[in-house]
Design an enzyme around this catalytic site. Structure first.
Site, PDB file in Angstrom:
ATOM      1  N   THR A 179      83.583  29.253   7.827  1.00  0.00           N
ATOM      2  CA  THR A 179      82.402  29.476   8.133  1.00  0.00           C
ATOM      3  C   THR A 179      81.536  29.460   6.692  1.00  0.00           C
ATOM      4  O   THR A 179      80.405  29.025   6.688  1.00  0.00           O
ATOM      5  CB  THR A 179      82.114  30.813   8.881  1.00  0.00           C
ATOM      6  OG1 THR A 179      83.056  31.025   9.794  1.00  0.00           O
ATOM      7  CG2 THR A 179      80.740  30.860   9.599  1.00  0.00           C
ATOM      8  N   GLU A 196      79.264  26.656  14.890  1.00  0.00           N
ATOM      9  CA  GLU A 196      80.332  26.065  15.603  1.00  0.00           C
ATOM     10  C   GLU A 196      79.625  25.508  17.098  1.00  0.00           C
ATOM     11  O   GLU A 196      79.404  26.181  17.927  1.00  0.00           O
ATOM     12  CB  GLU A 196      81.356  26.976  15.892  1.00  0.00           C
ATOM     13  CG  GLU A 196      82.065  27.244  14.784  1.00  0.00           C
ATOM     14  CD  GLU A 196      83.480  28.172  15.297  1.00  0.00           C
ATOM     15  OE1 GLU A 196      83.755  28.473  16.492  1.00  0.00           O
ATOM     16  OE2 GLU A 196      83.991  29.095  14.342  1.00  0.00           O
ATOM     17  N   ARG A 275      93.747  28.524   3.132  1.00  0.00           N
ATOM     18  CA  ARG A 275      93.832  29.817   2.544  1.00  0.00           C
ATOM     19  C   ARG A 275      95.158  30.451   2.594  1.00  0.00           C
ATOM     20  O   ARG A 275      95.981  30.009   3.500  1.00  0.00           O
ATOM     21  CB  ARG A 275      92.767  30.786   3.193  1.00  0.00           C
ATOM     22  CG  ARG A 275      92.640  32.268   2.472  1.00  0.00           C
ATOM     23  CD  ARG A 275      91.741  32.981   3.392  1.00  0.00           C
ATOM     24  NE  ARG A 275      91.271  34.214   2.835  1.00  0.00           N
ATOM     25  CZ  ARG A 275      90.866  35.020   3.337  1.00  0.00           C
ATOM     26  NH1 ARG A 275      90.480  35.216   4.576  1.00  0.00           N
ATOM     27  NH2 ARG A 275      90.651  36.317   2.645  1.00  0.00           N
ATOM     28  N   SER A 283      93.714  39.137   7.723  1.00  0.00           N
ATOM     29  CA  SER A 283      92.416  38.884   8.516  1.00  0.00           C
ATOM     30  C   SER A 283      92.327  38.784  10.101  1.00  0.00           C
ATOM     31  O   SER A 283      91.820  39.663  10.876  1.00  0.00           O
ATOM     32  CB  SER A 283      91.705  37.722   7.891  1.00  0.00           C
ATOM     33  OG  SER A 283      90.371  37.711   8.295  1.00  0.00           O
TER      34      SER A 283
END
Ligand code: A3P
Length: 435
Positions: A179, A196, A275, A283
């Site tokens: 994002t 999105e 990532r 997360s």
């Protein structure tokens, strides 16, 4: 008596005056000599290029090399004409870089004249390279050069394809910074990258489900499904991003359908945000998304091992569908947040879009950040790198062992996030003696 160097100078003067035929004629007696003067072959190669005699070019360049006269930019142009990658990879970004650096100006070496270059490229069928040379990025860096190149291309009947449908699809494992990246891209003056839609992903999914025997038996072929899906997405994204030359749609699951999307949209480009899996697992545990109907955790938010598997599978499935480096780019979240300018410059160069510093201040640009998107609150902040190391404090040794020993371990090593564990260490760890 006329010296060979005088003849060489005369030939160069003819070439610079725009008369390559006369230059080649002047050079001919020198080329016939047993020991031609230094620089003869190089000048001969430039004449051949200006005359569009590309068949002779490779030998002339070779002879010039043998004489010790090296010309890197001529070599790059030659590989562009041949459509061959150079030792350094695809040559056309070099050409662009030279254009950007002002090295390809019409008053520099005759071969870098846009008229000569574009004519030869089109004669060789290298319209893709011409397209890049006329791209907004090239225009921003070398406007005069590109204007001449554009005039030449138009005069030769080259119709640049409509780039309005060069969709950019962004995806990756959720919680990878997708994002933030789309918001940064959205701050660019030429790009719309709104919230999105999930539509591209869902449509590709449905299209693939329809692509089965029963549908084919009813007279609906795979190609018909492709065309219908393309028409639907084209229409939708054009309206969604109205007023912008480029449109980027980010839904994390987009790239799980990259094979179909790449076929349906032959000019689309795909950006995979990657990532460190440990940060993603951390997360996912934190957000703990639930199914709104059942109220139960989504399977990959249930436990560390499931989250790690989900991350590893996302990465593997996306990478396996890469349509090649021209159309697929991997962007590391860690690079995006620790050196945003370098990361965004690389992305924009790859997209053939000009640099726009607004992408570094996405939080001050108008953004649509719907409350229902989990990342909206964080994305409203300036870019920071604080989320890089949180997992080191919150995941315990057991969590880390679960991640490292499962399927994610290999992927972490493959991506360079973690060193491979030496064999002895594996044995010690299996005996509970690791440290
Ligand atoms: P954390 O949950 O580890 O904090 P996605 O949008 O793909 O789901 O990714 C969410 C991650 O992007 C979150 O990771 C969040 O911190 C990070 N992110 C969002 N906005 C950010 C910003 N302005 N700077 C740095 N990271 C950001």
């Amino acid at each position: 008596m006329t010296q060979p160097t005088d003849v060489l100078d005369q030939a160069r003067a003819h070439l610079n005056a725009g008369d390559p035929a006369q230059a080649a004629q002047t050079l001919a007696p020198l080329m016939a000599q047993e020991a031609p003067p230094l620089g003869v072959w190089h000048l001969g190669a430039l004449c051949a290029e200006a005359l569009g005699d590309l068949d002779s070019l490779p030998q002339l360049i070779q002879a010039s090399h043998d004489q010790g006269v090296l010309d890197g930019s001529l070599m790059v142009r030659l590989s562009c004409y041949a459509g061959e990658p150079t030792a350094q990879g695809d040559a056309s970004p070099w050409l662009l870089a030279m254009a950007a650096g002002g090295m390809l100006t019409s008053d520099a070496a005759p071969g870098s004249d846009p008229v000569v270059l574009v004519s030869n490229l089109l004669a060789c069928g290298q319209s893709g390279i011409v397209e890049r040379l006329l791209s907004p990025r090239a225009q921003a860096s070398a406007p005069d050069w590109v204007a001449l190149a554009q005039q030449t291309a138009t005069a030769l009947g080259f119709d640049a394809p409509d780039t309005a449908k060069d969709w950019i699809f962004i995806g990756g494992c959720p919680r990878s910074g997708t994002t933030l990246f789309r918001a940064m891209l959205n701050a660019h003056g030429r790009i719309y990258a709104g919230p999105e839609t999930k539509v591209v992903r869902d449509l590709a999914n449905i299209r693939d489900r329809w692509d089965r025997q029963a549908t084919h038996q009813a007279g609906v072929s795979s190609e018909m499904l492709d065309r219908a899906a393309a028409a639907f997405t084209d229409q939708l994204l054009s309206e969604w991003g109205q007023g912008f030359p480029r449109v980027a749609e980010k839904t994390p699951g987009n790239l799980l359908h990259m094979r179909s999307l790449a076929r349906i949209h032959p000019r689309a480009r795909f950006i995979h945000v990657i990532r460190d899996g440990r940060a993603v697992v951390n997360s996912l545990m934190k957000v703990n998304w639930c199914n709104p109907k059942t109220g139960k955790s989504l399977w990959y938010c249930e436990s560390v091992d499931k989250a790690a598997l989900y991350w590893a599978e996302n990465i593997k499935q996306i990478r396996a569908q890469s349509p090649g480096p021209e159309r697929y780019l991997e962007l590391r979240y860690e690079d995006l947040v620790s050196k945003p300018e370098a990361a965004m410059r690389a992305v924009l160069a790859w997209l053939n879009e000009p640099w726009d510093p607004a992408v570094l201040a996405h939080h001050t640009a108008p953004q649509e950040l719907p409350a229902m998107e989990t990342s909206s609150h964080d994305v409203a902040q300036p870019v920071h790198d604080q989320a890089n190391s949180v997992w080191k404090r919150t995941l315990d040794a057991q969590d880390l062992a679960t991640i490292h020993d499962g399927p994610a371990g290999e992927v972490l090593v493959e991506l360079g996030y973690k060193e491979a564990t030496p064999r002895g260490q594996v044995l010690l760890e299996s005996l509970g003696l690791g440290f």
